[in-house]
Scaffold this motif. Structure first.
Motif, PDB file in Angstrom:
ATOM      1  N   VAL A 126       2.446  11.800 -10.166  1.00  0.00           N
ATOM      2  CA  VAL A 126       1.908  13.304 -10.497  1.00  0.00           C
ATOM      3  C   VAL A 126       2.708  14.518 -10.109  1.00  0.00           C
ATOM      4  O   VAL A 126       2.607  15.446 -10.557  1.00  0.00           O
ATOM      5  CB  VAL A 126       0.810  13.225  -9.321  1.00  0.00           C
ATOM      6  CG1 VAL A 126       0.281  14.662  -9.061  1.00  0.00           C
ATOM      7  CG2 VAL A 126      -0.207  12.394  -9.771  1.00  0.00           C
ATOM      8  N   THR A 127       3.655  14.531  -9.166  1.00  0.00           N
ATOM      9  CA  THR A 127       4.646  14.779  -9.150  1.00  0.00           C
ATOM     10  C   THR A 127       5.699  15.356 -10.455  1.00  0.00           C
ATOM     11  O   THR A 127       6.219  16.777 -10.916  1.00  0.00           O
ATOM     12  CB  THR A 127       6.251  14.939  -8.230  1.00  0.00           C
ATOM     13  OG1 THR A 127       5.069  15.384  -6.958  1.00  0.00           O
ATOM     14  CG2 THR A 127       6.660  16.114  -7.767  1.00  0.00           C
ATOM     15  N   ASN A 128       5.846  14.195 -11.100  1.00  0.00           N
ATOM     16  CA  ASN A 128       6.848  14.733 -12.164  1.00  0.00           C
ATOM     17  C   ASN A 128       5.942  14.812 -13.542  1.00  0.00           C
ATOM     18  O   ASN A 128       6.349  14.773 -13.836  1.00  0.00           O
ATOM     19  CB  ASN A 128       7.661  13.173 -12.594  1.00  0.00           C
ATOM     20  CG  ASN A 128       8.588  12.616 -11.723  1.00  0.00           C
ATOM     21  OD1 ASN A 128       9.522  14.217 -11.111  1.00  0.00           O
ATOM     22  ND2 ASN A 128       9.286  11.934 -11.369  1.00  0.00           N
ATOM     23  N   LYS A 173       0.728  -1.068   0.170  1.00  0.00           N
ATOM     24  CA  LYS A 173       0.582   0.095  -0.016  1.00  0.00           C
ATOM     25  C   LYS A 173       1.191   1.289   0.039  1.00  0.00           C
ATOM     26  O   LYS A 173       0.613   2.553  -0.881  1.00  0.00           O
ATOM     27  CB  LYS A 173      -0.791   0.181   1.068  1.00  0.00           C
ATOM     28  CG  LYS A 173      -2.077   0.482   0.703  1.00  0.00           C
ATOM     29  CD  LYS A 173      -2.634   0.930   1.722  1.00  0.00           C
ATOM     30  CE  LYS A 173      -4.052   2.069   2.148  1.00  0.00           C
ATOM     31  NZ  LYS A 173      -5.591   2.084   3.168  1.00  0.00           N
ATOM     32  N   LYS A 174       1.974   1.449   0.730  1.00  0.00           N
ATOM     33  CA  LYS A 174       3.047   2.509   0.252  1.00  0.00           C
ATOM     34  C   LYS A 174       3.510   2.792  -0.370  1.00  0.00           C
ATOM     35  O   LYS A 174       3.523   4.092  -1.173  1.00  0.00           O
ATOM     36  CB  LYS A 174       4.155   1.897   1.495  1.00  0.00           C
ATOM     37  CG  LYS A 174       4.945   3.621   2.362  1.00  0.00           C
ATOM     38  CD  LYS A 174       5.708   3.122   3.397  1.00  0.00           C
ATOM     39  CE  LYS A 174       7.027   4.111   3.392  1.00  0.00           C
ATOM     40  NZ  LYS A 174       6.986   4.875   2.011  1.00  0.00           N
ATOM     41  N   GLU A 175       3.871   1.635  -1.574  1.00  0.00           N
ATOM     42  CA  GLU A 175       4.962   1.780  -2.368  1.00  0.00           C
ATOM     43  C   GLU A 175       3.835   2.231  -3.321  1.00  0.00           C
ATOM     44  O   GLU A 175       4.382   3.316  -4.122  1.00  0.00           O
ATOM     45  CB  GLU A 175       5.574   0.329  -2.961  1.00  0.00           C
ATOM     46  CG  GLU A 175       6.260  -0.250  -1.875  1.00  0.00           C
ATOM     47  CD  GLU A 175       7.004  -1.350  -2.651  1.00  0.00           C
ATOM     48  OE1 GLU A 175       7.870  -1.588  -3.069  1.00  0.00           O
ATOM     49  OE2 GLU A 175       5.744  -2.392  -2.870  1.00  0.00           O
ATOM     50  N   ALA A 176       2.931   0.946  -3.480  1.00  0.00           N
ATOM     51  CA  ALA A 176       1.106   2.335  -4.507  1.00  0.00           C
ATOM     52  C   ALA A 176       1.346   3.730  -4.193  1.00  0.00           C
ATOM     53  O   ALA A 176       0.998   4.583  -5.143  1.00  0.00           O
ATOM     54  CB  ALA A 176       0.179   1.797  -3.793  1.00  0.00           C
ATOM     55  N   ARG A 177       0.711   4.248  -2.513  1.00  0.00           N
ATOM     56  CA  ARG A 177       0.768   5.634  -2.963  1.00  0.00           C
ATOM     57  C   ARG A 177       2.400   6.750  -3.108  1.00  0.00           C
ATOM     58  O   ARG A 177       1.909   8.059  -3.681  1.00  0.00           O
ATOM     59  CB  ARG A 177       0.297   5.680  -0.932  1.00  0.00           C
ATOM     60  CG  ARG A 177      -0.590   5.456  -0.556  1.00  0.00           C
ATOM     61  CD  ARG A 177      -1.441   5.677   0.797  1.00  0.00           C
ATOM     62  NE  ARG A 177      -0.406   5.997   1.162  1.00  0.00           N
ATOM     63  CZ  ARG A 177      -0.413   4.984   2.310  1.00  0.00           C
ATOM     64  NH1 ARG A 177      -0.806   3.736   2.859  1.00  0.00           N
ATOM     65  NH2 ARG A 177       0.991   4.823   3.434  1.00  0.00           N
ATOM     66  N   ASP A 178       3.580   6.499  -2.809  1.00  0.00           N
ATOM     67  CA  ASP A 178       4.706   6.810  -3.541  1.00  0.00           C
ATOM     68  C   ASP A 178       4.687   7.174  -4.583  1.00  0.00           C
ATOM     69  O   ASP A 178       4.885   7.947  -5.520  1.00  0.00           O
ATOM     70  CB  ASP A 178       5.656   6.404  -2.244  1.00  0.00           C
ATOM     71  CG  ASP A 178       6.024   6.500  -0.679  1.00  0.00           C
ATOM     72  OD1 ASP A 178       4.578   6.896  -0.582  1.00  0.00           O
ATOM     73  OD2 ASP A 178       6.201   5.407  -0.625  1.00  0.00           O
ATOM     74  N   GLY A 179       4.651   5.483  -5.389  1.00  0.00           N
ATOM     75  CA  GLY A 179       4.637   5.561  -6.568  1.00  0.00           C
ATOM     76  C   GLY A 179       3.467   6.474  -7.021  1.00  0.00           C
ATOM     77  O   GLY A 179       3.790   7.115  -8.662  1.00  0.00           O
ATOM     78  N   MET A 180       2.282   7.003  -7.321  1.00  0.00           N
ATOM     79  CA  MET A 180       1.028   8.293  -7.513  1.00  0.00           C
ATOM     80  C   MET A 180       1.920   8.697  -7.350  1.00  0.00           C
ATOM     81  O   MET A 180       1.251   9.774  -8.021  1.00  0.00           O
ATOM     82  CB  MET A 180       0.638   7.416  -7.322  1.00  0.00           C
ATOM     83  CG  MET A 180      -1.603   8.197  -7.448  1.00  0.00           C
ATOM     84  SD  MET A 180      -1.082   7.934  -9.253  1.00  0.00           S
ATOM     85  CE  MET A 180      -3.125   8.316  -9.485  1.00  0.00           C
ATOM     86  N   ARG A 181       1.911   9.219  -5.575  1.00  0.00           N
ATOM     87  CA  ARG A 181       3.089  10.522  -5.450  1.00  0.00           C
ATOM     88  C   ARG A 181       3.345  11.270  -6.622  1.00  0.00           C
ATOM     89  O   ARG A 181       4.307  12.317  -7.021  1.00  0.00           O
ATOM     90  CB  ARG A 181       2.968  10.642  -4.096  1.00  0.00           C
ATOM     91  CG  ARG A 181       3.158  11.881  -3.850  1.00  0.00           C
ATOM     92  CD  ARG A 181       4.253  12.761  -1.985  1.00  0.00           C
ATOM     93  NE  ARG A 181       2.374  11.703  -1.496  1.00  0.00           N
ATOM     94  CZ  ARG A 181       1.823  12.310  -0.811  1.00  0.00           C
ATOM     95  NH1 ARG A 181       1.721  13.086  -1.360  1.00  0.00           N
ATOM     96  NH2 ARG A 181       0.988  10.776   0.423  1.00  0.00           N
ATOM     97  N   ASP A 182       4.733  10.350  -6.683  1.00  0.00           N
ATOM     98  CA  ASP A 182       6.293  10.734  -7.866  1.00  0.00           C
ATOM     99  C   ASP A 182       5.525  11.075  -9.127  1.00  0.00           C
ATOM    100  O   ASP A 182       6.104  11.822  -9.879  1.00  0.00           O
ATOM    101  CB  ASP A 182       6.866   9.155  -7.395  1.00  0.00           C
ATOM    102  CG  ASP A 182       7.698   8.841  -6.213  1.00  0.00           C
ATOM    103  OD1 ASP A 182       7.521  10.038  -5.156  1.00  0.00           O
ATOM    104  OD2 ASP A 182       8.385   7.928  -5.679  1.00  0.00           O
TER     105      ASP A 182
END
Length: 70
Positions: A46-48, A35-44
């Protein structure tokens, strides 16, 4: 077997504001991650991807929930 504990498919939704104040929502499915990897990946992602239009004064909200198969 601890290597695969917590890994699965997650539907990740991200909400943020652009520089004009318009709310933007993006949704993706992340496979075989925690779940953490999914959230962090989505944040990255969107940011990029949207770095030129994101309003940095407002937070990027990311929520992940398990995908249920029927």
């Amino acid at each position: 077997m601890m290597l695969f504990f917590g890994n699965g498919d997650y539907e990740v939704t991200c909400n943020f504001l652009d520089k004009t104040g318009q709310r933007i929502a993006k949704k993706r499915i992340c496979h075989n991650v925690s779940k953490k990897e999914a959230r962090d990946g989505m944040r990255d992602y969107v940011t990029n991807r949207f770095s030129d239009i994101i309003d940095v004064a407002h937070p990027i909200k990311v929520a992940a929930k398990p995908v249920t198969t029927r």
